[in-house]
Scaffold this motif. Structure first.
Motif, PDB file in Angstrom:
ATOM      1  N   LEU A   1       0.827  -1.203   0.000  1.00 13.96           N
ATOM      2  CA  LEU A   1       0.000   0.000   0.000  1.00 13.96           C
ATOM      3  C   LEU A   1       0.866   1.260   0.000  1.00 13.96           C
ATOM      4  CD1 LEU A   1      -2.878  -0.925   2.475  1.00 13.96           C
ATOM      5  CD2 LEU A   1      -3.069  -0.517   0.025  1.00 13.96           C
ATOM      6  N   ALA A   2       1.943   1.230   0.771  1.00 16.01           N
ATOM      7  CA  ALA A   2       2.839   2.393   0.788  1.00 16.01           C
ATOM      8  C   ALA A   2       3.478   2.614  -0.579  1.00 16.01           C
ATOM      9  CB  ALA A   2       3.920   2.186   1.854  1.00 16.01           C
ATOM     10  N   ILE A   3       3.877   1.536  -1.254  1.00 17.93           N
ATOM     11  CA  ILE A   3       4.439   1.666  -2.604  1.00 17.93           C
ATOM     12  C   ILE A   3       3.392   2.224  -3.559  1.00 17.93           C
ATOM     13  CG2 ILE A   3       5.362   0.355  -4.556  1.00 17.93           C
ATOM     14  CD1 ILE A   3       6.626  -1.549  -2.526  1.00 17.93           C
ATOM     15  N   GLY A   4       2.144   1.749  -3.425  1.00 14.33           N
ATOM     16  CA  GLY A   4       1.075   2.271  -4.271  1.00 14.33           C
ATOM     17  C   GLY A   4       0.860   3.762  -4.072  1.00 14.33           C
ATOM     18  N   ALA A   5       0.902   4.209  -2.803  1.00 13.92           N
ATOM     19  CA  ALA A   5       0.754   5.644  -2.547  1.00 13.92           C
ATOM     20  C   ALA A   5       1.886   6.439  -3.193  1.00 13.92           C
ATOM     21  CB  ALA A   5       0.721   5.890  -1.038  1.00 13.92           C
ATOM     22  N   GLY A   6       3.095   5.893  -3.155  1.00 15.59           N
ATOM     23  CA  GLY A   6       4.202   6.577  -3.817  1.00 15.59           C
ATOM     24  C   GLY A   6       4.028   6.648  -5.318  1.00 15.59           C
TER      25      GLY A   6
ATOM     26  N   VAL B   1       1.190   6.763  -6.907  1.00 13.83           N
ATOM     27  CA  VAL B   1       0.163   7.771  -7.198  1.00 13.83           C
ATOM     28  C   VAL B   1       0.788   9.158  -7.274  1.00 13.83           C
ATOM     29  CG1 VAL B   1      -1.892   8.906  -6.272  1.00 13.83           C
ATOM     30  CG2 VAL B   1      -1.729   6.418  -6.246  1.00 13.83           C
ATOM     31  N   VAL B   2       1.770   9.418  -6.422  1.00 16.65           N
ATOM     32  CA  VAL B   2       2.428  10.725  -6.412  1.00 16.65           C
ATOM     33  C   VAL B   2       3.357  10.887  -7.611  1.00 16.65           C
ATOM     34  CG1 VAL B   2       4.009  12.209  -5.127  1.00 16.65           C
ATOM     35  CG2 VAL B   2       2.261  10.896  -3.913  1.00 16.65           C
TER      36      VAL B   2
ATOM     37  N   PRO C   1       2.780  10.281 -13.773  1.00 16.76           N
ATOM     38  CA  PRO C   1       2.053  11.396 -14.384  1.00 16.76           C
ATOM     39  C   PRO C   1       0.827  10.953 -15.180  1.00 16.76           C
ATOM     40  CG  PRO C   1       4.003  10.895 -15.689  1.00 16.76           C
ATOM     41  CD  PRO C   1       4.010   9.942 -14.522  1.00 16.76           C
ATOM     42  N   GLN C   2       0.784   9.693 -15.602  1.00 18.34           N
ATOM     43  CA  GLN C   2      -0.318   9.220 -16.435  1.00 18.34           C
ATOM     44  C   GLN C   2      -1.537   8.898 -15.569  1.00 18.34           C
ATOM     45  OE1 GLN C   2       2.768   8.191 -16.714  1.00 18.34           O
ATOM     46  NE2 GLN C   2       3.398   8.683 -18.794  1.00 18.34           N
ATOM     47  N   ALA C   3      -2.683   9.482 -15.924  1.00 20.86           N
ATOM     48  CA  ALA C   3      -3.896   9.292 -15.129  1.00 20.86           C
ATOM     49  C   ALA C   3      -4.373   7.849 -15.166  1.00 20.86           C
ATOM     50  CB  ALA C   3      -4.991  10.237 -15.624  1.00 20.86           C
ATOM     51  N   TRP C   4      -4.285   7.196 -16.334  1.00 22.15           N
ATOM     52  CA  TRP C   4      -4.820   5.836 -16.424  1.00 22.15           C
ATOM     53  C   TRP C   4      -3.992   4.860 -15.584  1.00 22.15           C
ATOM     54  CZ3 TRP C   4      -2.205   1.631 -18.597  1.00 22.15           C
ATOM     55  CH2 TRP C   4      -1.030   1.916 -19.295  1.00 22.15           C
ATOM     56  N   LEU C   5      -2.705   5.119 -15.436  1.00 22.42           N
ATOM     57  CA  LEU C   5      -1.900   4.282 -14.562  1.00 22.42           C
ATOM     58  C   LEU C   5      -2.262   4.515 -13.097  1.00 22.42           C
ATOM     59  CD1 LEU C   5       1.637   4.409 -16.226  1.00 22.42           C
ATOM     60  CD2 LEU C   5       0.078   2.459 -16.102  1.00 22.42           C
ATOM     61  N   ARG C   6      -2.619   5.749 -12.746  1.00 22.75           N
ATOM     62  CA  ARG C   6      -3.067   6.013 -11.386  1.00 22.75           C
ATOM     63  C   ARG C   6      -4.382   5.289 -11.090  1.00 22.75           C
ATOM     64  NH1 ARG C   6      -2.101  12.553 -10.971  1.00 22.75           N
ATOM     65  NH2 ARG C   6       0.186  12.530 -11.035  1.00 22.75           N
TER      66      ARG C   6
ATOM     67  N   LEU D   1      -5.298  12.866  -6.711  1.00 26.57           N
ATOM     68  CA  LEU D   1      -6.107  11.834  -6.070  1.00 26.57           C
ATOM     69  C   LEU D   1      -7.258  11.351  -6.943  1.00 26.57           C
ATOM     70  CD1 LEU D   1      -6.423  13.049  -2.360  1.00 26.57           C
ATOM     71  CD2 LEU D   1      -5.251  11.014  -3.197  1.00 26.57           C
ATOM     72  N   GLU D   2      -7.711  12.187  -7.884  1.00 29.21           N
ATOM     73  CA  GLU D   2      -8.910  11.852  -8.659  1.00 29.21           C
ATOM     74  C   GLU D   2      -8.784  10.522  -9.412  1.00 29.21           C
ATOM     75  OE1 GLU D   2     -12.643  11.851 -10.089  1.00 29.21           O
ATOM     76  OE2 GLU D   2     -11.807  13.122  -8.515  1.00 29.21           O
ATOM     77  N   PRO D   3      -7.742  10.283 -10.214  1.00 33.79           N
ATOM     78  CA  PRO D   3      -7.660   8.988 -10.906  1.00 33.79           C
ATOM     79  C   PRO D   3      -7.528   7.811  -9.940  1.00 33.79           C
ATOM     80  CG  PRO D   3      -6.159  10.592 -11.889  1.00 33.79           C
ATOM     81  CD  PRO D   3      -6.631  11.173 -10.603  1.00 33.79           C
ATOM     82  N   ALA D   4      -6.732   7.982  -8.881  1.00 37.71           N
ATOM     83  CA  ALA D   4      -6.578   6.894  -7.917  1.00 37.71           C
ATOM     84  C   ALA D   4      -7.903   6.579  -7.237  1.00 37.71           C
ATOM     85  CB  ALA D   4      -5.516   7.256  -6.880  1.00 37.71           C
ATOM     86  N   LEU D   5      -8.682   7.612  -6.910  1.00 35.73           N
ATOM     87  CA  LEU D   5     -10.001   7.382  -6.315  1.00 35.73           C
ATOM     88  C   LEU D   5     -10.941   6.688  -7.290  1.00 35.73           C
ATOM     89  CD1 LEU D   5     -10.892  10.512  -4.150  1.00 35.73           C
ATOM     90  CD2 LEU D   5     -10.714   8.132  -3.431  1.00 35.73           C
ATOM     91  N   SER D   6     -10.819   7.002  -8.578  1.00 31.22           N
ATOM     92  CA  SER D   6     -11.644   6.302  -9.576  1.00 31.22           C
ATOM     93  C   SER D   6     -11.353   4.809  -9.554  1.00 31.22           C
ATOM     94  CB  SER D   6     -11.378   6.889 -10.961  1.00 31.22           C
ATOM     95  OG  SER D   6     -11.745   8.251 -11.029  1.00 31.22           O
ATOM     96  N   GLY D   7     -10.068   4.441  -9.525  1.00 33.94           N
ATOM     97  CA  GLY D   7      -9.731   3.030  -9.417  1.00 33.94           C
ATOM     98  C   GLY D   7     -10.231   2.415  -8.134  1.00 33.94           C
ATOM     99  N   TRP D   8     -10.161   3.169  -7.034  1.00 35.81           N
ATOM    100  CA  TRP D   8     -10.669   2.673  -5.751  1.00 35.81           C
ATOM    101  C   TRP D   8     -12.161   2.384  -5.830  1.00 35.81           C
ATOM    102  CZ3 TRP D   8      -7.967   1.833  -1.162  1.00 35.81           C
ATOM    103  CH2 TRP D   8      -8.748   1.584  -0.029  1.00 35.81           C
ATOM    104  N   TRP D   9     -12.927   3.325  -6.429  1.00 38.00           N
ATOM    105  CA  TRP D   9     -14.370   3.106  -6.521  1.00 38.00           C
ATOM    106  C   TRP D   9     -14.705   1.934  -7.430  1.00 38.00           C
ATOM    107  CZ3 TRP D   9     -16.829   4.750  -2.730  1.00 38.00           C
ATOM    108  CH2 TRP D   9     -16.620   5.999  -2.164  1.00 38.00           C
TER     109      TRP D   9
END
Length: 556
Positions: free
Chosen positions: A119-124, A126-127, A130-135, A204-212
């Motif tokens: 999870l920590a690696i995933g958060a890194g 996300v930061v 730069p590509q939204a689809w990868l986030r 956070l927006e693309p990462a939240l999309s994947g979360w949802w």
């Protein structure tokens, strides 16, 4: 020449507008380049594996390779002048690096610790990405890791039967991920209100999309298999496969709490939409809202999907709203296979919901919204709307009655004219077959025992069965019991004196007519002595299951 150089030269010569940027990449070029990159990277990874595979069992090699590949991928993905081929090649390199790190973490750490570091690696990522689809993909992966951590934490806390085999595992994970997603949305909303932290909200927006997406997938999986998908996907039932003997008081309490939470989530979604939209005539929306809340009280996976739908609609995330709507429809369709409710109760609930919605639609037709003050009143419009709605309702009712009665007439004719055929049931423990109000059936057809578990295009002997359904030539004794059977090759005529049986696709394989026998709740003991399935079969092999009988072929 650097792309920025020739763009500047084109601007100086007046060939392109001053505000224009680099030309976009045509999607066929991107797809072909990505395909070439994915084909070029695996040989490189295979060579790397052959050189250093022996060092993976012990030592830091998985971490060295994983961190090195991920760092290289990030450099390529973040470079502004990275060629398209290298940019596309960075994606499989990033995935391979993640697999290497995951292997090392799983080897050296407890499962919970490895998931937390993941999870920590995933958060890194996300930061840094730069590509939204990868986030989006990283957010989806983080949702999966969080669900796994929750599973490790709740495995020994909640009632075993409900949690492991009654859908409780996915329901618990989905509810927790939903709560985390709502908190993340609040953090994102707070960050977006300040110019200093607006970039954080955007990241956070693309990462939240994947979360949802992960949240909705868990809700759909917790609901089980939807009725409308059974014909296309095969099989029945869903994830809720607890038998009546396994139900305990703790199980009942857990399921009651899950249903109550589902109803509360649906109510929260309705209240949230009302507070955000403030419709002028909100009372008109009360009946469908009550219907959805009532259905959510029956289906624990529905309330969360409805709340996500409300959140996505209110924030204008239309793609996620469509996905949430599909998850809600899937959950409603899965009510048919809800094991813990009698079939009659489920039918009554759906009938009542349909009647309420139909009455609501008719009431809207008879009571159209009043025109605004000062606007000209038009009398004919409501009358036309009323007539149209009534015609649609009556036509749908008549069509439904015609279709139902045609089907009933055909089955009655098959029962009257069909040949009685008895197929021996495969031996099994009845307690593992009884599930609520139906019994699983498997048949002994000598020579074709394995066909039920073959793929839909392969027979028991491995020969292909393209185009038509497989057929079995059965030899019957004087009582109509199948004593011998042989699978026919495609196009082969049945031998004289045999009865043709046409198999039916079910659960990724083949069965004869049906793999389930439904009965009233509380009659499980009555049907345990069943030894044969009783069918009525036409000369062309189409059959109808009319009952299950004992060894003496008499009704139970």
């Amino acid at each position: 020449m650097n792309p920025t150089d020739w763009i500047a030269q084109a601007r100086a010569e007046g060939l392109v507008p001053a505000e224009s940027g680099p030309p976009g990449r045509p999607w066929p070029v991107v797809v072909l380049t990505a395909l070439g990159a994915w084909l070029a990277v695996p040989p490189f990874i295979a060579m790397f594996w052959m050189l250093f595979a022996q060092a993976w069992d012990k030592g830091p090699m998985p971490y060295v390779e994983g961190l090195g590949l991920m760092a290289l991928a990030l450099v390529l993905l973040r470079g502004r002048t990275t060629p398209l081929f290298l940019e596309q090649a960075a994606v499989p390199l990033l995935l391979t690096g993640g697999v290497c790190l995951g292997f090392g973490l799983a080897r050296d750490l407890p499962e919970a610790g490895a998931a937390a570091i993941g999870l920590a690696i995933g958060a890194g990522l996300v930061v840094l990405l730069p590509q939204a689809w990868l986030r989006v993909l990283v957010g989806l992966g983080m949702a999966g890791l969080t669900a796994y951590l929750l599973h490790l934490s709740l495995n020994d806390v909640l009632p075993f039967a409900w949690y492991r085999r009654g859908g409780g595992q996915m329901l618990s994970q989905a509810a927790a991920l939903l709560a985390i997603g709502v908190l993340a949305m609040l953090v994102q909303h707070r960050a977006g209100q300040s110019a200093r932290t607006a970039s954080v909200a955007a990241a956070l927006e693309p990462a939240l999309s994947g979360w949802w997406i992960g949240v909705l997938a868990l809700h759909a999986m917790a609901a089980g298999q939807a009725f409308g998908a059974v014909g296309a996907m095969g099989g029945g039932g869903g994830f809720m496969t607890v038998t009546t003997e396994m139900v305990t008081e703790g199980h009942r309490v857990a399921m009651a709490c899950a249903r109550a939470l589902s109803a509360l989530l649906a109510l929260a979604g309705a209240f949230w939409l009302w507070s955000r939209w403030r419709p002028a005539d909100a009372l008109r929306l009360v009946p469908p809202a009550l219907v959805l809340v009532s259905l959510a009280a029956l289906m624990p996976a529905l309330g969360g999907a409805l709340l996500v739908l409300a959140l996505m609609l209110s924030t204008r995330r239309w793609a996620l709203a469509a996905l949430a709507g599909a998850a809600a429809v899937w959950a409603i369709g899965a009510l048919y296979y809800e094991w813990s409710l009698p079939l009659a109760h489920k039918s009554l609930a759906l009938v009542v919901a349909g009647v309420v919605l139909a009455a609501w639609v008719r009431w809207l037709a008879w009571h159209p919204e009043a025109p605004a003050s000062g606007a000209a009143s038009e009398e004919p419009a409501p009358r036309l709307a009323m007539r149209g709605a009534a015609a649609v309702l009556v036509g749908a009712a008549v069509l439904a009655l015609i279709l139902v009665n045609v089907g009933i007439a055909g089955r009655e004719r098959l029962i009257t004219e069909g040949r009685p055929v008895y197929v021996k049931l495969a031996p099994a423990d009845p307690r593992s077959l009884m599930q609520g109000d139906y019994m699983r059936l498997a048949y002994e057809l000598p020579g074709t025992q394995g066909i039920r578990w073959m793929t839909r295009n392969t027979a028991a002997d491995g020969s292909p069965l393209w185009g038509a359904r497989p057929r079995v030539a059965a030899t019957l004794d004087a009582r109509g019991v199948v004593v011998a059977a042989r699978l026919l090759a495609p196009g082969e005529a049945p031998p004289p004196g045999t009865q043709l049986l046409e198999l039916t696709p079910k659960a990724g394989g083949w069965t004869f007519v049906s793999d389930a026998w439904f009965f009233r709740e509380g009659e499980a003991q009555r049907w345990q002595p069943a030894k044969y399935g009783e069918f009525r079969v036409t000369p062309d092999g189409k059959g109808l299951l009319v009952g299950v009988v004992g060894e003496d072929l008499k009704p139970l």
